[in-house]
Design a protein around this motif. Structure first.
Motif, mmCIF file in Angstrom:
data_model
loop_
_atom_site.group_PDB
_atom_site.id
_atom_site.type_symbol
_atom_site.label_atom_id
_atom_site.label_comp_id
_atom_site.label_asym_id
_atom_site.label_seq_id
_atom_site.Cartn_x
_atom_site.Cartn_y
_atom_site.Cartn_z
ATOM 1 N N SER A 130 0.845 -1.194 0.000
ATOM 2 C CA SER A 130 0.000 0.000 0.000
ATOM 3 C C SER A 130 0.879 1.243 0.000
ATOM 4 C CB SER A 130 -0.912 0.001 1.227
ATOM 5 O OG SER A 130 -0.159 0.234 2.411
ATOM 6 N N TRP A 131 0.259 2.387 -0.199
ATOM 7 C CA TRP A 131 1.004 3.642 -0.242
ATOM 8 C C TRP A 131 1.444 4.095 1.141
ATOM 9 C CZ3 TRP A 131 2.555 6.752 -4.382
ATOM 10 C CH2 TRP A 131 2.261 6.213 -5.648
ATOM 11 N N SER A 132 0.955 3.451 2.171
ATOM 12 C CA SER A 132 1.397 3.797 3.532
ATOM 13 C C SER A 132 2.522 2.877 4.015
ATOM 14 C CB SER A 132 0.220 3.709 4.506
ATOM 15 O OG SER A 132 -0.307 2.389 4.546
ATOM 16 N N THR A 133 2.886 1.866 3.235
ATOM 17 C CA THR A 133 3.925 0.921 3.648
ATOM 18 C C THR A 133 5.299 1.598 3.673
ATOM 19 O OG1 THR A 133 2.699 -0.922 2.681
ATOM 20 C CG2 THR A 133 5.034 -1.287 3.145
ATOM 21 N N ASN A 134 6.021 1.401 4.767
ATOM 22 C CA ASN A 134 7.386 1.923 4.859
ATOM 23 C C ASN A 134 8.376 0.760 4.985
ATOM 24 O OD1 ASN A 134 7.462 1.165 7.650
ATOM 25 N ND2 ASN A 134 6.435 3.087 8.170
ATOM 26 N N THR A 144 -2.036 7.745 -2.743
ATOM 27 C CA THR A 144 -2.357 8.859 -1.851
ATOM 28 C C THR A 144 -1.074 9.359 -1.196
ATOM 29 O OG1 THR A 144 -2.805 7.281 -0.067
ATOM 30 C CG2 THR A 144 -4.686 8.018 -1.367
ATOM 31 N N ASN A 190 1.742 10.471 1.410
ATOM 32 C CA ASN A 190 2.152 10.023 2.738
ATOM 33 C C ASN A 190 3.461 10.707 3.099
ATOM 34 O OD1 ASN A 190 0.516 7.499 3.975
ATOM 35 N ND2 ASN A 190 0.415 7.411 1.742
ATOM 36 N N SER A 191 3.893 10.531 4.315
ATOM 37 C CA SER A 191 5.089 11.221 4.811
ATOM 38 C C SER A 191 6.357 10.660 4.173
ATOM 39 C CB SER A 191 5.181 11.071 6.328
ATOM 40 O OG SER A 191 4.066 11.677 6.959
ATOM 41 N N SER A 218 7.231 6.624 3.421
ATOM 42 C CA SER A 218 6.442 5.809 2.503
ATOM 43 C C SER A 218 7.307 5.385 1.315
ATOM 44 C CB SER A 218 5.229 6.602 2.012
ATOM 45 O OG SER A 218 4.677 6.024 0.849
ATOM 46 N N TYR A 248 5.579 6.641 -2.020
ATOM 47 C CA TYR A 248 5.598 8.095 -2.188
ATOM 48 C C TYR A 248 7.030 8.597 -2.365
ATOM 49 C CZ TYR A 248 3.089 12.541 -1.878
ATOM 50 O OH TYR A 248 2.506 13.751 -2.172
#
Length: 343
Positions: A140-144, A166, A168-169, A181, A184
């Motif tokens: 996902s786009w929030s995965t780090n 989306t 993200n930081s 992210s 991102y």
């Protein structure tokens, strides 16, 4: 059948003809079948029934059996032992078969359940230890990258970012903190786009003393001035062209975004701009012109325009105006919202 045996009992055994003896043996066979069919208990152990009945041992050589079928019956005293031996053997056979059936049933029952439990309780397969390029899993786009801190530095990991991402930081430029992210950061590095997503390969790196943010490809990464122990960089050979950057006019203010404190926004100011109102220096009131404030801060020029990234912040008790880069900003008293430039 009992009457026939009583009749036979009236004659000594030596007076019986081979035909009579054959009839007697047939009667014994019938008795055996009745014993087996109805479960009668055999006679007590000792001499077999025939010897007990005639009070003398049976000598097969004393009688000549004319037919082959009769000889088969008499051979080695097989029939004479059947009344005593066959019934116990039958009981043993039933016991053995029952034990085998119980064993097989137990294996099928408990073995099957054990297999199901083993499958249900087997932990999920851990991620591929190498995850070489070309075997990327969807994230996902929030995965780090914080889940990979135990992996060796220099290892490459490949992922697939879905389309329609989306924001993200993201912290850093080229090298990012591992809590950034992944997807991102890849947009920031020009490897993929926010709308299309795509394949991303990162390389795990050591931490750094600090990370400088910047505005690239519609993404404004943030600064991190303290030391961070883990990093990653985006591996890309063909960076994507800058995209997804909103173009604004030179009169556009930041007030439309002032309710999102702490958020970053990137805009493209067209070339050949004209100055508009600006209040403050370094930090500007949110009703100031974004592009004009960008010229004042030395980020872009009127002639060429350019891309700027702002950060929405709380207001201040006063804003002091100055003259810089061909732009004169104004003073203002307390104001609830403001912005400054990142990178």
């Amino acid at each position: 059948m009992a009457a026939n045996f009583l009749k036979m009992d009236a004659h000594p055994v030596e007076d019986l003809s081979p035909g009579d003896l054959k009839d007697a043996l047939q009667q014994l066979q019938l008795m055996d079948k009745e014993i087996i069919r109805h479960g009668f208990e055999p006679q007590p152990s000792g001499p077999h029934w025939y010897s007990r009945h005639y009070q003398r041992p049976y000598d097969p050589d004393q009688y000549q059996v004319e037919s082959a079928s009769t000889f088969d019956v008499l051979e080695e005293g097989e029939h004479l032992h059947r009344a005593e031996g066959l019934h116990p053997k039958r009981k043993w056979l039933i016991f053995a078969l029952s034990a085998v059936l119980l064993l097989v049933g137990g294996v099928l029952l408990f073995g099957g359940q054990s297999g199901e439990n083993d499958t249900a309780n087997t932990p999920a397969r851990p991620p591929d230890a190498t995850n070489p390029e070309g075997t990327g899993e969807r994230i996902s786009w929030s995965t780090n990258a914080t889940d990979f801190r135990e992996r060796p530095r220099g290892q490459k990991l490949t992922f697939q970012c879905p389309p329609s991402g989306t924001p993200n930081s993201v912290y850093g430029t080229d090298v990012y903190t591992d809590d950034s992210s992944i997807c991102y950061a890849a947009v920031h590095a020009g490897s993929i786009t926010l709308m299309e997503g795509g394949k991303v390969t990162i390389m795990l790196r050591e931490g750094r003393a600090g990370y400088i943010g910047s505005a690239r490809n519609g993404v404004a990464s943030q600064d991190w001035t303290d030391h961070w122990n883990w990093s990653f960089e985006i591996q890309t050979k063909n960076p994507k062209a800058q995209s997804n950057i909103a173009a604004i006019s030179w009169s556009q203010a930041a007030s439309d975004y002032s309710d999102q404190i702490g958020k970053r926004f990137t805009f493209k100011c067209p070339p050949g701009g004209e100055a508009a109102s600006v209040w403050g220096t370094g930090t500007y009131t949110d009703d100031s012109s974004i592009c004009t404030a960008g010229v004042h801060a030395g980020k872009i020029s009127f002639e060429e325009g350019g891309t700027v990234t702002i950060v929405i912040t709380d207001g201040a008790s006063a804003f002091r105006g100055t003259s810089r880069n061909g732009v004169t900003s104004s003073d203002w008293d307390k104001w609830p919202r403001s912005f400054h430039f990142a990178g």
